[in-house]
Design an enzyme around this catalytic site. Structure first.
Site, mmCIF file in Angstrom:
data_model
loop_
_atom_site.group_PDB
_atom_site.id
_atom_site.type_symbol
_atom_site.label_atom_id
_atom_site.label_comp_id
_atom_site.label_asym_id
_atom_site.label_seq_id
_atom_site.Cartn_x
_atom_site.Cartn_y
_atom_site.Cartn_z
ATOM 1 C CB CYS A 29 -0.960 -0.029 1.196
ATOM 2 S SG CYS A 29 -0.130 -0.045 2.801
ATOM 3 C CB ALA A 30 0.384 4.742 0.950
#
Length: 678
Positions: A29-30
């Protein structure tokens, strides 16, 4: 030096996670690497957390594991998947696959409809990059065409501009093969078999069958309505309708659905040790003729019949036609059934001198772009970087190039709430065009902002498409394009990423002060105060593995009383607020003598998205020890299912001479809970 360090870090993470043989798939993810493992019990969490740049290792349910890396996650992920030892690992499940699986578990009341949209969406989403690339090339050529630099509809263009055409036509012409590959992958069969079946109908050998001068038993006729040519070849005594399948997507979607039944049936027939050879062989032997003789012509007949019907409708009920076209296109384009209408548009221009379809079609296109603009607005507001990039590219391709596929395949088919709102915009634009007499054009044009002047009457067309755009955009902004569950999931992911990045920034700041701290021979003891009333809990006993492992420094937990309601959160030290996520559940404060203190109220409370929290300070504010930072509704936190324990840690513990947590006991706000010697 940097790449070597990154490679070493990647290898250390993989080794600590149990080696490449323990990894089923890897996504990110981020801020976090997300591992799907064969056996999570073999993970050496301590070794992972010692890797430079890793902020923590977080076990998840089942055999999933997250490694918190922060802003460098993309480079670390890339380095890991390119390690020689990771070759082939996790290739069967991408990040998009993981999200698709998650969506399939949250279907609505009409399961078959959700499955249908997922099939369409997952067949096209991997193509978003090349679709956007081709669309931007089209946008560039549309600008040149609008400025009169070159006529891209001319048949006598120079070789250079024909080559430019090939750059974008490659994607749209071979789209059937790409779609077949993705659709087969979606249905869990060999994607190369799907691509091969569709590719057989696009080879020069198959296309050459349409030449009656080369094959005496090929007969060609012309469709009187559409002006298109249809040829039939004699194949071993069986008539075969020949078509150009370039750009068709309805045919591969149907073909792969049938292929999946054949392929899986063959796998049940043949033993595993010979499936690699005979399952693809018999699949091709069966499906290539079935597609050529039945499925392919069926798709073409369906599209041609639709085009003939629309021509009749425009001649007999033009107002209804102007409304119907923009309402039909959102369903025609994903299936590829809009392509035959292009032939009808060209025939109208050649025979009538004008075309009556492109005007109403523009209402659909701009309603589509308006919905994308609404998504872009919300993604900017919600700081959704990935969706912002997707929507920006799709909107540019739409407004400048008149291409709707990036919006449809990248966004609209993924979020089914968009369609009803977009259809209202389509209806609005079509209604305006129909009521005021229709819109015509004498050229074949992509319906973009740049081609508005080619429509007549131009003011009517401009008003209609602007209304369609504005209505769709407004409805999406007002009611959102996500379900409440999707919105909450996106908010939680974003807030978690913000928290991870904030912690990364705090640790980076701590590292920067380490050298100066080492130069201090002695300093007075600093007191870290309790941020709220409760009972001290040893950090090793808190339920958050990142904090209990002391990956974010040493300190304590403070558990509020069972009957606690709304409590004030006070500053544990005097200093500057350097961390304050939008969720208001955490505060990072740096003292004047470089002590970094983090107050994290509750465990996983980032997922509450600020509900139950208030803040009385802001980033970069200077606060004094004991000053009220904000409040927390402890009862609300517990009602939401989260642990309300406040975690107080010294982020840069490694830079301190000593960090000594106080023993367990009841404390009031402002009581000392940790002693620190800088």
């Amino acid at each position: 030096m940097t790449s070597a360090t990154t490679r070493d870090r990647a290898e250390e993470i993989v080794a600590a996670i149990g080696g490449p043989e323990n990894v089923l798939s890897l996504t990110h993810c981020a801020t976090r690497l997300r591992f799907e493992l064969k056996d999570a019990s073999v993970v050496d969490r301590a070794a992972i957390e010692k890797v430079p740049g890793v902020m923590g290792a977080v076990p998840q349910s089942g055999d999933r594991y997250q490694v918190v890396v922060g802003g460098a996650v993309q480079s670390v992920y890339t380095q890991i998947i390119h390690l020689p030892s990771m070759k082939g690992v996790g290739s069967g499940q991408s990040d998009a696959d993981v999200k698709a699986a998650a969506r399939s578990k949250a279907r609505g009341k009409v399961a078959w409809l959700d499955a249908f949209f997922e099939y369409l969406s997952d067949s096209f989403r991997p193509l978003l990059g090349v679709l956007l690339g081709a669309s931007l090339i089209i946008a560039f050529t549309a600008v040149l065409d609008a400025l009169g630099v070159v006529d891209f509809r001319a048949a006598d263009k120079s070789a250079g501009w024909v080559f430019v055409d090939a750059m974008w036509r490659a994607v749209f012409y071979f789209l059937p093969i790409m779609v077949a590959y993705n659709a087969a992958k979606k249905l869990n069969i060999d994607p190369w078999v799907g691509a091969t079946v569709m590719g057989a109908l696009m080879t020069p050998n198959f296309i050459s069958l349409s030449d009656p001068t080369a094959f005496a038993d090929t007969v060609c006729t012309t469709n009187a309505t559409l002006g298109t040519q249809s040829c039939v070849a004699d194949i071993f005594g069986i008539p075969l309708q020949l078509n150009d399948y370039g750009g068709q997507v309805f045919v591969p979607l149907i073909m792969v659905a049938v292929l999946a039944l054949v392929y899986k049936g063959l796998k049940r027939i043949f033993p595993e040790n010979i499936q690699m050879v005979f399952v693809p062989f018999f699949s091709m032997v069966v499906m290539i003729p079935v597609t050529a003789f039945l499925i392919g012509p069926l798709g073409i007949w369906l599209g041609s019949g639709l085009g003939s019907g629309l021509a009749w409708l425009n001649g007999n009920a033009p107002i209804a036609f102007a409304i119907l076209i923009p309402l039909l296109y959102p369903f025609l384009v994903p299936l590829g059934l809009h392509w035959p209408l292009n032939a009808l548009m060209l025939m109208n221009i050649g025979t009538l001198g004008y075309d009556f379809i492109q005007g109403p079609m523009g209402a659909w296109n701009f309603a589509c772009f308006g919905a994308t603009a609404g998504v872009l607005f919300l993604s900017w507001r919600d700081k959704d970087v990935q969706m912002r990039q997707t929507a920006t590219g799709a909107l540019a391709a739409g407004l400048l190039g008149g291409i709707s596929e990036p919006s449809l395949y990248g966004i609209h088919l993924r979020f089914k709430r968009i369609y009803p709102r977009m259809l209202v915009g389509c209806l609005t634009g079509g209604l305006i065009i129909g009521i005021f007499g229709g819109v015509n054009t004498s050229v074949f044009a992509f319906t973009s902002v740049l081609t508005i002047p080619v429509f007549s009457p131009m003011p009517l067309y401009a008003i209609a498409v602007a209304a369609a755009f504005a209505v769709s955009m407004t409805l999406v902004i007002i009611s959102d394009y996500r379900t409440p569950e999707q919105k909450a999931e996106a908010a939680a992911a974003r807030l978690q990423a913000e928290a991870d990045l904030a912690l990364e920034a705090a640790r980076t700041g701590a590292d920067a002060t380490a050298a100066s701290a080492d130069a201090v021979d002695s300093a007075p003891t600093a007191a870290v105060l309790a941020p709220l009333a409760g009972t001290i809990v040893p950090l090793a006993e808190v339920a958050d593995p990142v904090f209990s492992s002391k990956a974010l420094g040493d300190g304590v937990g403070v558990a509020p009383a069972d009957d606690a309601a709304v409590l004030e959160i006070v500053a544990p030290v005097s200093g500057t607020v350097v961390t304050l996520p939008d969720s208001l559940h955490a505060y990072g404060i740096r003292t004047d003598d470089a002590v970094e203190v983090l107050v994290h109220v509750g465990i996983d409370t980032v997922k509450m998205a600020g509900a139950g929290f208030t803040s009385a300070v802001a980033m970069n504010h200077h606060v004094t020890a004991g000053q009220v930072l904000g409040t927390v509704d402890v009862a609300a936190v517990r009602a939401a299912g989260y642990d309300a324990t406040a975690l107080v840690t010294v982020i840069n513990t490694a830079s301190m001479s000593e960090v000594a947590p106080r023993p367990a006991g009841d404390v009031a706000p402002g009581d000392v809970v940790v002693d620190v010697v800088p």
